[in-house]
Design a protein around this motif. Structure first.
Motif, PDB file in Angstrom:
ATOM      1  N   ALA A 212       2.514 -10.001   4.323  1.00  0.00           N
ATOM      2  CA  ALA A 212       2.067 -10.702   3.114  1.00  0.00           C
ATOM      3  C   ALA A 212       3.044 -10.455   1.969  1.00  0.00           C
ATOM      4  N   VAL A 214       2.159 -10.297  -1.291  1.00  0.00           N
ATOM      5  CA  VAL A 214       1.476  -9.411  -2.225  1.00  0.00           C
ATOM      6  C   VAL A 214       2.005  -9.504  -3.660  1.00  0.00           C
ATOM      7  N   LEU A 216       1.138  -9.278  -7.401  1.00  0.00           N
ATOM      8  CA  LEU A 216      -0.031  -8.596  -7.975  1.00  0.00           C
ATOM      9  C   LEU A 216      -1.013  -9.614  -8.575  1.00  0.00           C
ATOM     10  N   ARG A 300      -8.255 -10.706  -3.459  1.00  0.00           N
ATOM     11  CA  ARG A 300      -7.187 -10.090  -2.657  1.00  0.00           C
ATOM     12  C   ARG A 300      -7.387 -10.392  -1.175  1.00  0.00           C
ATOM     13  N   GLU A 709       4.190  -2.371   6.782  1.00  0.00           N
ATOM     14  CA  GLU A 709       3.387  -3.590   6.675  1.00  0.00           C
ATOM     15  C   GLU A 709       3.346  -4.411   7.954  1.00  0.00           C
ATOM     16  N   SER A 723      -6.796  -6.122   3.488  1.00  0.00           N
ATOM     17  CA  SER A 723      -7.033  -5.333   2.277  1.00  0.00           C
ATOM     18  C   SER A 723      -5.930  -4.290   2.142  1.00  0.00           C
ATOM     19  N   PHE A 724      -5.814  -3.730   0.935  1.00  0.00           N
ATOM     20  CA  PHE A 724      -4.778  -2.716   0.713  1.00  0.00           C
ATOM     21  C   PHE A 724      -5.067  -1.426   1.466  1.00  0.00           C
ATOM     22  N   THR A 725      -6.320  -1.224   1.879  1.00  0.00           N
ATOM     23  CA  THR A 725      -6.633  -0.020   2.643  1.00  0.00           C
ATOM     24  C   THR A 725      -5.990  -0.087   4.021  1.00  0.00           C
ATOM     25  N   ILE A 729       0.971  -1.471   1.188  1.00  0.00           N
ATOM     26  CA  ILE A 729       2.325  -1.710   0.700  1.00  0.00           C
ATOM     27  C   ILE A 729       2.807  -0.390   0.102  1.00  0.00           C
ATOM     28  N   PRO A 730       4.109  -0.235  -0.099  1.00  0.00           N
ATOM     29  CA  PRO A 730       4.598   1.047  -0.598  1.00  0.00           C
ATOM     30  C   PRO A 730       4.012   1.412  -1.968  1.00  0.00           C
ATOM     31  N   THR A 731       3.804   2.687  -2.179  1.00  0.00           N
ATOM     32  CA  THR A 731       3.406   3.206  -3.486  1.00  0.00           C
ATOM     33  C   THR A 731       4.540   4.095  -4.003  1.00  0.00           C
TER      34      THR A 731
END
Lengths: 804, 185
Positions: A212, A214, A216, A300, A709, A723-725, A729-731
């Motif tokens: 994805a 992504v 924001l 999202r 990903e 979902s982000f869980t 994606i990188p933090t």
């Protein structure tokens, strides 16, 4: 003003030493939109409210493929506050970027889990959501086309009408009675014959999943469709207002001039907002609700599940090499799992036939690229499309070839690289003006401290410590993927105080184009950077045309347009000053906000005194308000020959290379990226601060594709991780410890100040470099992305040297 | 047509209006401080703090990018600590002190933290920026001398797709230094 003044003295801790030879071009000015964005003032479509506005919600298919037996919307329509409710049978509007294959609502049959089946507009979001829950749909579940292999069998057609789908002929080639949305090919020389002369032939298969974009800010649009006329007004988080205008007009069969598109600030795009997405659906709702504005925003989950992705891909490559390290022949078949609709996907497939060989001079090569329909969420453009994916194939294969030949991977690449005089697969001749991939590779290899491959003994010794390190590198090449007749334009107007306002048709959604273009204007006009005002919000009513804000083409093309507009404005001022100073414009020059006589510089007139027309001391006026325009047409490009792929697809190649050092935890499979060195031959740095930001941001997205990903589907093609869980994606914790950008400046003669595009490129080949470094660390070749701890551990535990 | 006549109309009779009255009956009053100003508002009890700030107070700085507390774009400070306002009910903020991105600058001067985001180019599209700034503010208010790891930890709940985080990290680190210097002066 005080806050602005403070910004002039600061310490910038990211910059490498970079000296520009120009006053404005190359300087690390702060971005034009920065202050609005750190104060919360910047308004995005997501933030917008219009008088009388309704809120929309959508209902999505739970099945990858199903027949819609019936839809009952009566309960939803009866809910207080609901103003419009639509489903497939109400809307007969077909849309499509390159192929008109998509209905606004699933009609008759759903083609992917997540496809919109019905939609509601109501006075509040809560009511709209409640109404959606009251819609009853009866489905007859059908057997979905799960993957490219099933699709190629063509037992079930995702689009039974494939033989009659409208498409751009001569560019895309849907195959009759199949699931192939487009089959594109290219060929140079005779690879089959050349394999016979090779000392070694190596065949491999590489793959990567859908991912994805992504942004924001999820996709969001507000549309007001006048019920009395054909007029449709759109505010959208979209990258390409003019392309959107054109496609809306086509979808609704109205004149382009009836469509009005406004683009406020855009919260990220990465290609996912390049086409036409929510706008037709919202327009239908607005018309149904009597023409009031209707807003639809993706959650999202919907962004993951309904909005398009980067296609999954499988690349099968066969290479023939000589013992001394020359690549004699390469044959590649790329199969793109493009999902239910073609959208940008067919263009990704097309790009692969000229961009999918890597920056190598291979006399005998062929590429077949199949963009394939399956019952999955559909695909579209994603940052550097067709390149990250194909270079995962090519640059892993290149590394494996050098392993098998026992030649250093740096030497092996240098031997086969494109150099002035050599040809690409589309048979374009590379010149000095094209930039140098060799310079890029040499620079990153030096920066990372490459001294040759590790021995197996060294690897085994390090293994016992629990952490193993590896260095790897990979090449990048990309040119803008665009039609041969792509155009852009800008309008420049001078204000009474000598400022200039510039309007363009493209969108700055964070890449920094407004700032870079302002620097070019300041350089050309020789006025302070602060005196160039870029109009940040684009709309099709007042701003001049731009094809699409995609492909890393904006600085290159709009930069040239700004140069032209600036020079025309200077010429206008010289005409007026020539009359006022009673001389020929030929004896005049411009500097520092003045037109002056070269021989007697004290004879001069300030720009601002001519901005609205020049007035003589007695009040008599000449000239008139200063306004100019500039255009840039992608000159010299051609369509590709359908069989051989011969032609000129590339406005500007930007070559580059990444080198990485990674550390692998042998017990968890976790990869830490210690250092990334990235070199790009960008011709000329326009803004060092923002080039660096592009490099760091792109490298991080590349790391995401490499180690984190990927879409996961159930056995019946239901997306498991929307979902982000589950779809991380990188933090900040995934940040490499060090990123070193290296700018190579071999100028491109037709670029603005010699510059080439640098945006998408920074993401490309990061996975390839990490994959190569992982081999160095472990002695194991990985063929599939992502290199998650789970996948890496499964590879290590399998005990195999090739994890296919 | 009057309401009485409409009610007798078969079509209007079938209209489902239960959600309207039930939501109204449960309204509550909250009394809190937002960016230094007292705010008293009557709200529905299921309203989220994020929606209260945006829809009611028209403070559009905090963004919604996931609605599930996973991305940090809606981060604000509540009683000095960073919270994801999409997971906080507005009624929970009754009596609390809230700081949003709109409250960061002092008059027309950008705060040091905002200045450093600008200087270090710690933003591109800008959509995550308000949340980033508030997480950073929460960190520095509670830990004025953070280590690199503490910055990573505090900011890891805020997703950004554009910048790659390095410039954000640099901005937070440099802001901490400058705020320290300012305190010492």
């Amino acid at each position: 003003m005080s806050s602005l003044c403070q910004l002039e003295n600061f310490e910038y801790s990211c910059c490498r030493d970079y000296e520009s030879k120009y006053k404005h071009v190359g300087q690390p000015y702060i971005r034009k939109d920065a202050i609005e964005k750190v104060t919360g003032q910047a308004t995005y479509t997501f933030d917008m409210e219009l008088p009388g506005m309704l809120h929309a919600k959508t209902l999505h298919s739970p099945y990858a493929r199903a027949r819609i037996v019936s839809i009952d919307t009566s309960k939803a329509r009866a809910l207080y506050g609901v103003k419009a409710c639509l489903c497939g049978e109400d809307a007969n509007t077909k849309v499509g970027l390159y192929m008109q294959d998509k209905m606004v609502f699933a009609s008759g049959e759903t083609r992917y889990q997540g496809e919109v089946v019905a939609a509601v507009a109501a006075t509040t979001e809560a009511i709209a959501e409640r109404a959606i829950s009251l819609i009853e749909v009866e489905y007859e579940v059908l057997e979905p086309v799960l993957n490219v292999d099933q699709a190629l069998e063509a037992k079930t057609l995702v689009h039974p009408d494939i033989n009659t789908i409208e498409h751009i002929r001569g560019v895309f080639f849907p195959q009759p009675d199949s699931n192939i949305a487009s089959l594109n090919t290219s060929r140079r020389g005779d690879p089959d014959k050349a394999f016979e002369d090779a000392d070694l032939v190596v065949e491999n298969e590489f793959s990567l999943p859908a991912v994805a974009h992504v942004p924001l800010e999820t996709h969001v649009a507000i549309v007001e469709a006048d019920p009395y006329t054909d007029k449709i007004r759109i505010w959208s988080s979209a990258q390409s207002p003019f392309a959107l205008r054109q496609m809306m007009a086509a979808a609704f069969d109205v004149k382009e001039s009836d469509i009005e598109v406004h683009i406020p600030y855009v919260g990220g795009g990465f290609g996912g907002k390049a086409g036409i997405h929510l706008e037709p659906l919202v327009a239908l709702l607005s018309r149904e609700a009597g023409g009031v504005p209707v807003k639809l925003r993706m959650t999202r989950e919907q962004e993951f599940n309904y909005m398009p992705t980067r296609a999954g891909m499988r690349g099968r490559i066969k290479s023939g090499v000589t013992k001394d390290g020359r690549i004699k022949a390469t044959k590649i078949v790329y199969d793109w799992d493009s999902g239910a609709y073609a959208d940008y996907g067919v263009n990704v497939g097309k790009t692969a036939v000229y961009g999918g060989l890597g920056p190598y001079d291979i006399e005998n090569a062929s590429i077949v690229s199949n963009t394939i329909y399956t019952n999955k969420v559909f695909s579209t453009a994603y940052r550097g499309f067709g390149h990250l994916e194909t270079l995962w194939t090519v640059e892993r294969q290149t590394d494996i070839l050098s392993q098998k030949l026992g030649i250093d991977p740096y030497e092996f690449r240098m031997m086969n690289m494109l150099k002035p005089g050599s040809k690409t697969i589309s048979q374009e001749v590379i010149t000095e003006s094209s930039g140098s991939p060799c310079d890029c590779l040499s620079a990153v290899v030096k920066e990372i401290g490459w001294t040759g491959r590790k021995t197996q003994e060294e690897r085994e010794r390090e293994w016992k410590t629990g952490k193993v390190r590896g260095k790897g590198f990979a090449m990048i090449q990309k040119a803008p993927a665009m039609p041969a007749n792509t155009a852009t334009s800008v309008i420049m107007q001078m204000v009474g105080d000598g400022h200039v306002n510039i309007m363009m048709g493209a969108v700055d959604y964070g890449q920094g184009a407004l700032t870079a273009l302002a620097q070019i204007a300041a350089q050309e006009l020789d006025i302070p950077f602060e005196m160039v005002k870029m109009i940040p919000q684009t709309n099709t009513e007042t701003n001049p045309y731009d094809w699409n804000t995609v492909a890393s083409k904006l600085t290159f093309m709009a930069g040239n347009a700004v140069i032209q507009a600036s020079r025309r404005m200077v010429a206008q001022m010289k005409e007026i000053a020539g009359q006022a100073l009673r001389c020929s414009p030929d004896v005049l020059a411009h500097a520092d906000g003045y037109i002056y006589k070269k021989h007697t510089p004290e004879m001069r007139i300030a720009y601002k005194d001519m901005a609205l027309g020049y007035a003589y001391p007695d009040g008599m006026g000449i000239g008139g308000p200063l306004i100019s325009h500039g255009v840039c047409m992608a000159d010299g490009l051609t369509n590709l020959d359908p069989k051989t792929g011969k032609g000129l697809p590339a406005l500007a190649w930007t070559f580059g290379a990444h080198a990485v050092e990674i550390e692998l935890d042998v017990e968890t499979g976790n990869i830490d990226v210690l250092k990334v060195a990235s070199a790009f031959d960008i011709g000329q740095v326009i803004n060092e601060r923002m080039v660096y930001s592009q490099v760091v941001g792109g490298v991080m997205q590349g790391i995401g594709s490499a180690i984190l990903e990927g879409y996961k589907f159930s056995d019946d093609n239901v997306l498991l991780n929307p979902s982000f869980t589950d779809n991380k994606i990188p933090t900040m914790k995934d940040m490499p410890f060090e990123v070193v950008p290296i700018y190579i400046e071999n100028p491109q003669l037709n670029g603005p100040y010699g510059a080439r595009g640098i945006a998408e490129h920074t993401m490309i080949s990061v996975p390839s470099a990490i994959g190569n470094a992982l081999y160095e660390a472990t002695g194991i070749n990985f063929y599939r992305l992502p290199l998650t701890p789970e996948n890496v551990m499964l590879g290590i535990l399998s005990g195999k040297k090739d994890c296919r | 047509m009057t309401v009485a006549e409409l009610k007798n109309d078969g079509k209007a009779c079938a209209m489902d209006t239960a959600h309207i009255s039930s939501a109204r009956e449960l309204r509550v009053v909250i009394d809190l401080v937002v960016n230094g100003e007292r705010v008293i508002e009557e709200i529905e009890p299921n309203m989220l703090l994020l929606h209260f700030l945006r829809d009611r107070l028209k403070l559009f700085g905090a963004k919604e990018a996931c609605g599930e507390g996973e991305c940090g774009a809606c981060t604000v400070l509540m009683n000095g600590y960073a919270v994801t306002s999409c997971l906080v009910l507005a009624v929970e903020a009754n009596g609390a002190e809230i700081l949003t991105v709109e409250g960061l600058s002092k008059g027309n001067e950008l705060s040091i933290l905002q200045q450093e985001f600008v200087f270090q180019d710690a933003l591109q599209c800008g959509f995550c920026t308000p949340g980033m700034l508030m997480s950073a503010r929460g960190l520095l208010d509670n830990n004025p001398n953070p280590t690199d790891e503490e910055i990573h930890e505090a900011m890891a709940g805020n997703l950004c797709r554009c910048t790659g985080y390095l410039q954000i990290f640099n901005a937070v680190k440099r802001a901490a230094e400058r705020e320290r210097e300012e305190r010492e002066e």
